[in-house]
Design a protein around this motif. Structure first.
Motif, PDB file in Angstrom:
ATOM      1  N   GLN A 123     -23.742 -16.344  -9.833  1.00  0.00           N
ATOM      2  CA  GLN A 123     -23.655 -17.158 -11.039  1.00  0.00           C
ATOM      3  C   GLN A 123     -22.350 -17.941 -11.071  1.00  0.00           C
ATOM      4  OE1 GLN A 123     -24.251 -13.860 -13.711  1.00  0.00           O
ATOM      5  NE2 GLN A 123     -26.293 -14.596 -14.269  1.00  0.00           N
ATOM      6  N   LEU A 124     -21.280 -17.312 -10.618  1.00  0.00           N
ATOM      7  CA  LEU A 124     -19.992 -18.005 -10.588  1.00  0.00           C
ATOM      8  C   LEU A 124     -20.028 -19.171  -9.605  1.00  0.00           C
ATOM      9  CD1 LEU A 124     -17.105 -18.239 -11.579  1.00  0.00           C
ATOM     10  CD2 LEU A 124     -16.463 -16.532  -9.871  1.00  0.00           C
ATOM     11  N   ALA A 125     -20.640 -18.963  -8.463  1.00  0.00           N
ATOM     12  CA  ALA A 125     -20.775 -20.061  -7.497  1.00  0.00           C
ATOM     13  C   ALA A 125     -21.557 -21.213  -8.129  1.00  0.00           C
ATOM     14  CB  ALA A 125     -21.479 -19.573  -6.233  1.00  0.00           C
ATOM     15  N   ALA A 126     -22.614 -20.888  -8.836  1.00  0.00           N
ATOM     16  CA  ALA A 126     -23.412 -21.928  -9.493  1.00  0.00           C
ATOM     17  C   ALA A 126     -22.606 -22.617 -10.588  1.00  0.00           C
ATOM     18  CB  ALA A 126     -24.692 -21.330 -10.072  1.00  0.00           C
ATOM     19  N   LEU A 127     -21.841 -21.862 -11.362  1.00  0.00           N
ATOM     20  CA  LEU A 127     -21.045 -22.439 -12.447  1.00  0.00           C
ATOM     21  C   LEU A 127     -19.992 -23.406 -11.910  1.00  0.00           C
ATOM     22  CD1 LEU A 127     -20.338 -22.578 -15.440  1.00  0.00           C
ATOM     23  CD2 LEU A 127     -18.959 -20.499 -15.123  1.00  0.00           C
ATOM     24  N   VAL A 128     -19.290 -23.008 -10.877  1.00  0.00           N
ATOM     25  CA  VAL A 128     -18.283 -23.892 -10.274  1.00  0.00           C
ATOM     26  C   VAL A 128     -18.957 -25.154  -9.735  1.00  0.00           C
ATOM     27  CG1 VAL A 128     -16.648 -24.109  -8.347  1.00  0.00           C
ATOM     28  CG2 VAL A 128     -16.630 -22.045  -9.788  1.00  0.00           C
TER      29      VAL A 128
END
Length: 161
Positions: A123-128
């Protein structure tokens, strides 16, 4: 004010647009909640003054069932009670990741810690990536003077097919 140029009417622009759109498919298919993605894209678009993207993401939020209160308060999320702690962390990351020239620190350690509390690595990869991609889309929209107002809700979903 009229759009300046149809980038996608050129061979280079059409190829770029296809690749740019394909990159967004990974984000759409991620486990990062769609509402969070759209809230982030709306906030970044507001900051960058992109009429087309502000129009699109506010309409997509409404179309997906988000309340007018939440949509209207995105620009004042810090002073609002309608966002979750996870959404607040995402919005803080979006603002700091957009306003990198305004702060020597870029994204603060405090914001990064808050984001890590709410999102797993995928999710963090997607958010960034969402923050980076909407900033790029806003640059295109502002440079080319793409106008807001005519977007039809769900058009991006249809393109993602």
């Amino acid at each position: 004010m009229e759009p300046r140029f149809n980038l996608f009417g050129t061979e280079v622009g059409a190829t770029f647009g296809k690749r740019f759109g394909n990159a967004s498919l990974a984000l759409i298919r991620s486990t990062l909640p769609k509402a969070t993605q759209d809230l982030v894209m709306l906030r970044v678009s507001q900051i960058n003054g992109c009429g087309y993207c502000t129009d699109a993401h506010s309409k997509d939020l409404a179309h997906s069932g988000q309340s007018a209160t939440r949509i209207n308060l995105v620009a004042a999320w810090r002073e609002s009670t309608v966002f979750t702690d996870a959404e607040r962390a995402a919005l803080a990351l979006a603002e700091e990741g957009t306003r990198v020239a305004d702060a020597a620190q870029g994204v603060s350690d405090e914001t990064w810690t808050q984001v890590r509390e709410h999102y797993d690595d995928e999710q963090l990869a997607a958010l960034v990536a969402v923050v980076a991609q909407i900033n790029a889309a806003n640059r295109l929209g502002v440079i080319l003077r793409q106008q807001g107002g005519a977007y039809e809700p769900g058009a991006f979903d249809a393109a993602a097919g």
